[in-house]
Design a protein around this motif. Structure first.
Motif, PDB file in Angstrom:
ATOM      1  N   GLY A  47     -60.295  93.813   9.014  1.00 55.36           N
ATOM      2  CA  GLY A  47     -61.000  93.767   9.187  1.00 55.36           C
ATOM      3  C   GLY A  47     -61.443  92.514  10.038  1.00 55.36           C
ATOM      4  N   VAL A  48     -61.987  91.947   9.318  1.00 51.86           N
ATOM      5  CA  VAL A  48     -62.474  90.138   9.637  1.00 51.86           C
ATOM      6  C   VAL A  48     -61.402  89.906  10.158  1.00 51.86           C
ATOM      7  N   GLY A  49     -60.296  88.936   9.385  1.00 43.68           N
ATOM      8  CA  GLY A  49     -58.924  89.461   9.016  1.00 43.68           C
ATOM      9  C   GLY A  49     -58.351  88.996   9.802  1.00 43.68           C
ATOM     10  N   GLY A  50     -58.289  89.844  11.495  1.00 44.74           N
ATOM     11  CA  GLY A  50     -58.038  90.045  12.441  1.00 44.74           C
ATOM     12  C   GLY A  50     -57.801  91.320  13.170  1.00 44.74           C
ATOM     13  N   VAL A  51     -58.187  92.310  12.631  1.00 43.65           N
ATOM     14  CA  VAL A  51     -58.367  93.553  12.949  1.00 43.65           C
ATOM     15  C   VAL A  51     -56.734  93.802  12.754  1.00 43.65           C
ATOM     16  N   VAL A  52     -55.830  94.061  11.934  1.00 43.25           N
ATOM     17  CA  VAL A  52     -54.303  94.103  10.898  1.00 43.25           C
ATOM     18  C   VAL A  52     -54.308  95.441  10.547  1.00 43.25           C
ATOM     19  N   PRO A  53     -53.353  96.000  11.157  1.00 45.13           N
ATOM     20  CA  PRO A  53     -52.898  97.438   9.771  1.00 45.13           C
ATOM     21  C   PRO A  53     -52.245  97.150   9.498  1.00 45.13           C
ATOM     22  N   PRO A  54     -51.747  98.011   8.394  1.00 42.78           N
ATOM     23  CA  PRO A  54     -50.513  97.405   7.304  1.00 42.78           C
ATOM     24  C   PRO A  54     -49.739  97.758   7.667  1.00 42.78           C
ATOM     25  N   PRO A  55     -48.622  96.991   7.282  1.00 44.87           N
ATOM     26  CA  PRO A  55     -46.846  96.845   8.018  1.00 44.87           C
ATOM     27  C   PRO A  55     -46.705  98.163   7.310  1.00 44.87           C
ATOM     28  N   ALA A  56     -45.721  98.808   7.614  1.00 42.49           N
ATOM     29  CA  ALA A  56     -45.028 100.288   6.972  1.00 42.49           C
ATOM     30  C   ALA A  56     -44.381  99.291   5.853  1.00 42.49           C
ATOM     31  N   GLY A  57     -44.449 101.151   5.075  1.00 42.98           N
ATOM     32  CA  GLY A  57     -43.986 100.622   3.363  1.00 42.98           C
ATOM     33  C   GLY A  57     -45.124 100.107   2.945  1.00 42.98           C
ATOM     34  N   TYR A  58     -45.591  98.969   3.323  1.00 40.41           N
ATOM     35  CA  TYR A  58     -46.609  97.460   2.339  1.00 40.41           C
ATOM     36  C   TYR A  58     -47.363  98.588   1.967  1.00 40.41           C
ATOM     37  N   PHE A  59     -48.431  99.519   1.545  1.00 39.31           N
ATOM     38  CA  PHE A  59     -49.324 100.211   0.621  1.00 39.31           C
ATOM     39  C   PHE A  59     -48.149 101.261  -0.662  1.00 39.31           C
ATOM     40  N   GLN A  60     -47.201 101.845  -0.212  1.00 38.02           N
ATOM     41  CA  GLN A  60     -46.531 101.898  -0.989  1.00 38.02           C
ATOM     42  C   GLN A  60     -46.202 101.854  -1.713  1.00 38.02           C
ATOM     43  N   LYS A  61     -44.861  99.954  -1.440  1.00 37.96           N
ATOM     44  CA  LYS A  61     -44.994  99.560  -2.458  1.00 37.96           C
ATOM     45  C   LYS A  61     -45.359  98.637  -2.977  1.00 37.96           C
ATOM     46  N   VAL A  62     -46.689  98.571  -2.399  1.00 35.13           N
ATOM     47  CA  VAL A  62     -48.258  97.757  -3.625  1.00 35.13           C
ATOM     48  C   VAL A  62     -48.707  98.731  -4.306  1.00 35.13           C
ATOM     49  N   GLN A  63     -48.430 100.174  -4.649  1.00 42.51           N
ATOM     50  CA  GLN A  63     -49.227 100.474  -5.141  1.00 42.51           C
ATOM     51  C   GLN A  63     -48.071 101.411  -6.241  1.00 42.51           C
ATOM     52  N   LYS A  64     -46.613 101.671  -6.147  1.00 45.16           N
ATOM     53  CA  LYS A  64     -45.911 101.216  -6.906  1.00 45.16           C
ATOM     54  C   LYS A  64     -46.270  99.884  -8.362  1.00 45.16           C
ATOM     55  N   ILE A  65     -46.217  98.871  -7.508  1.00 46.72           N
ATOM     56  CA  ILE A  65     -46.259  97.903  -8.835  1.00 46.72           C
ATOM     57  C   ILE A  65     -47.608  98.033  -9.552  1.00 46.72           C
ATOM     58  N   LEU A  66     -48.670  98.370  -8.948  1.00 56.13           N
ATOM     59  CA  LEU A  66     -49.713  98.317  -9.290  1.00 56.13           C
ATOM     60  C   LEU A  66     -49.508  99.606 -10.490  1.00 56.13           C
ATOM     61  N   ASP A  67     -48.638 100.332 -10.658  1.00 54.04           N
ATOM     62  CA  ASP A  67     -48.822 101.271 -11.714  1.00 54.04           C
ATOM     63  C   ASP A  67     -48.180 100.690 -12.898  1.00 54.04           C
ATOM     64  N   GLU A  68     -47.510 100.072 -12.011  1.00 46.96           N
ATOM     65  CA  GLU A  68     -46.241 100.035 -12.780  1.00 46.96           C
ATOM     66  C   GLU A  68     -46.681  98.788 -14.658  1.00 46.96           C
ATOM     67  N   HIS A  69     -47.829  98.338 -13.029  1.00 46.76           N
ATOM     68  CA  HIS A  69     -48.077  97.333 -14.321  1.00 46.76           C
ATOM     69  C   HIS A  69     -50.266  97.594 -14.808  1.00 46.76           C
ATOM     70  N   GLU A  70     -49.830  98.988 -14.529  1.00 48.28           N
ATOM     71  CA  GLU A  70     -51.469  99.426 -15.254  1.00 48.28           C
ATOM     72  C   GLU A  70     -52.638  98.458 -14.124  1.00 48.28           C
ATOM     73  N   ILE A  71     -53.213  98.189 -13.397  1.00 49.53           N
ATOM     74  CA  ILE A  71     -53.566  97.426 -12.840  1.00 49.53           C
ATOM     75  C   ILE A  71     -54.207  98.294 -11.867  1.00 49.53           C
ATOM     76  N   LEU A  72     -55.982  98.333 -12.424  1.00 47.88           N
ATOM     77  CA  LEU A  72     -56.847  99.022 -11.028  1.00 47.88           C
ATOM     78  C   LEU A  72     -56.992  98.459  -9.354  1.00 47.88           C
ATOM     79  N   PHE A  73     -56.804 100.034  -8.498  1.00 44.80           N
ATOM     80  CA  PHE A  73     -57.173  99.556  -6.752  1.00 44.80           C
ATOM     81  C   PHE A  73     -58.300  99.645  -6.453  1.00 44.80           C
ATOM     82  N   ILE A  74     -59.029  98.918  -6.488  1.00 43.63           N
ATOM     83  CA  ILE A  74     -59.856  99.103  -5.248  1.00 43.63           C
ATOM     84  C   ILE A  74     -59.628  99.029  -3.768  1.00 43.63           C
ATOM     85  N   VAL A  75     -60.501 100.539  -2.790  1.00 44.82           N
ATOM     86  CA  VAL A  75     -59.850 100.192  -2.017  1.00 44.82           C
ATOM     87  C   VAL A  75     -61.377  99.982  -1.235  1.00 44.82           C
ATOM     88  N   ASP A  76     -61.148  99.006  -0.497  1.00 46.55           N
ATOM     89  CA  ASP A  76     -62.395  99.072   0.511  1.00 46.55           C
ATOM     90  C   ASP A  76     -62.780  98.956   1.318  1.00 46.55           C
TER      91      ASP A  76
END
Length: 445
Positions: free
Chosen positions: A219-248
């Motif tokens: 929002g405040v960062g400029g009303v920017v939707p995620p680019p294609a594939g962004y969150f899918q790639k991010v979530q894979k990395i978080l899962d691999e390293h057992e990192i919690l995901f907080i969605v605001d």
């Protein structure tokens, strides 16, 4: 004009002493009215939250009924009110992914601050006391308390405050228009950002990274939707390293994107979700942090070990706020708010596309009833104005002159009308916006 006695948020106090105040006195549907009787379309729903406009009697009546029945109470220890229990059951039932428990607060900042504390409590409880670092994103926005402002990646929220904390790391913002390379696809750009995140985790040590926090659409960062594939790639990395995901979900939640939550819109799998703004449409302050069973069970075990969960606000789970939030959810359901926003959002976004003809409009992006217009010096070369020129602010001032309140985020003009807007009002909105754009071109070109 002298100091009015208020230290205004997000202002230059000295400069403000010389400016005339815009004093808002009334609200009517999508409009607000100033002290001189002038009506404005509130084009950003105040601060992204007036989803049901400024005169929804049912919300006022819900507050009045609760004030007359039980005006205040708390949720400390074993005490709770019936209306909070009802709201909690409703909220967990509509959560975009399975959630187990809710902690209530009064603002998005408090909810995100609590999320950070929960991360710390969680890892202490499961015997990983070193796994506490948080990764946020540059230009991500998560509030202004000390912890939330540290997770926020906006420089103006750090200047003068000795922020961010060393407990928070920031990776690049996913703004393809600004930072995509020539010839690079969105998917390739997302891959580059995912690689950066992976490298940051490896450099800091996966055993030290506790959580990653992100807005579905910035929002405040400029009303920017995620680019294609962004969150899918991010979530894979978080899962691999057992990192919690907080969605605001403070801005995206409750229909703004044409889905009840941004989590659904972008197929996210968070461990925790923070909500506020559209939860009560701003009529009474309320926010919440939802957590899944993995997080809740560990925290509950921690409270058993420690004897107490030593966190909570005086106004956590306030019954009047809960009553208003519950009625807002009722209205959303009756309006079929997601279907409504999908239909009106398509119309709104299509109408905005006509503004691309302007030589100073570089990009128009958004989803549902939220959009950002990127102002540039040259739309063909993507040359930006110097920040000192204040191009976005000039555009904002011109919209106000035409009876439309917007918000400049740097050189991006943010738009997020109340979700009750209709097609005729959207046409009026676009007309006023177009007139302001013509004036802005004259000043900047």
């Amino acid at each position: 004009m002298k100091n009015d006695g208020v230290l205004h948020p997000y202002s230059n106090a000295r400069a403000l002493e010389k400016e005339k105040r815009l004093i808002i006195t009334e609200g009517d549907g999508i409009y607000v009215i100033d002290s001189e009787g002038r009506r404005y379309i509130e084009g950003v729903s105040s601060l992204w939250y007036a989803n049901l406009g400024f005169s929804e009697k049912r919300l006022a009546d819900a507050a009045t009924r609760q004030l007359n029945r039980l005006p205040c109470y708390h949720a400390f220890s074993n005490r709770i009110t019936d209306v909070v229990l009802e709201l909690t059951e409703r909220l967990l039932g509509m959560a975009p992914v399975p959630m187990s428990s809710v902690f209530y607060a009064s603002s998005g900042s408090e909810a995100n601050d609590t999320a950070l504390k929960i991360v710390e409590y969680y890892y202490n409880a499961i015997g990983k006391p070193d796994k506490k670092l948080i990764i946020g994103r540059k230009m991500g926005y998560h509030g202004v308390t000390h912890a939330a402002a540290s997770m926020t990646g906006v420089p103006r929220n750090h200047m003068g405050f000795d922020l961010p904390s060393s407990r928070v790391l920031h990776v690049s913002q996913p703004d393809f228009y600004k930072f995509g390379k020539i010839g690079e696809t969105e998917e390739e750009y997302s891959g580059r950002l995912a690689e950066e995140l992976e490298n940051a985790i490896i450099q800091a040590g996966p055993e030290r990274i506790g959580a990653f926090i992100a807005e579905p659409l910035m929002g405040v960062g400029g009303v920017v939707p995620p680019p294609a594939g962004y969150f899918q790639k991010v979530q894979k990395i978080l899962d691999e390293h057992e990192i919690l995901f907080i969605v605001d979900e403070v801005i995206c939640g409750f229909g703004r994107l044409g889905e009840m939550f941004g989590t659904t819109a972008y197929d996210l799998k968070p461990d925790m979700i923070t909500i506020a703004k559209g939860f009560s449409c701003g009529y009474v302050p309320i926010s919440a942090l939802m957590m899944n069973s993995k997080v809740y069970e560990a925290v509950a075990d921690g409270t058993d070990k420690n004897g107490v969960f030593g966190h909570g606000f005086t106004y956590s789970a306030h019954p009047v706020a809960a009553a208003v939030a519950l009625e807002a959810l009722n209205i959303y359901e009756e309006l079929d708010i997601t279907k409504r926003v999908q239909e009106l959002g398509d119309y709104f976004q299509t109408k905005l596309e006509d503004l691309r003809k302007s030589p100073i409009v570089g990009d128009i992006r958004g989803r549902g009833l939220i959009a950002g217009i990127q102002v540039v010096k040259n739309s063909e070369t993507k040359e930006f104005f110097e920040p000192s020129q204040g191009a976005g602010k000039i555009f904002e001032i011109n919209t106000e002159r035409h009876g439309l309140i917007t918000r400049a985020l740097g050189d991006v003009l943010a738009l997020a009308p109340p979700l009750i807007i209709n097609k005729d009002e959207i046409d009026d909105f676009i007309c006023r916006l177009s007139l302001a754009l013509v004036d802005t071109e004259k000043e900047l070109c």
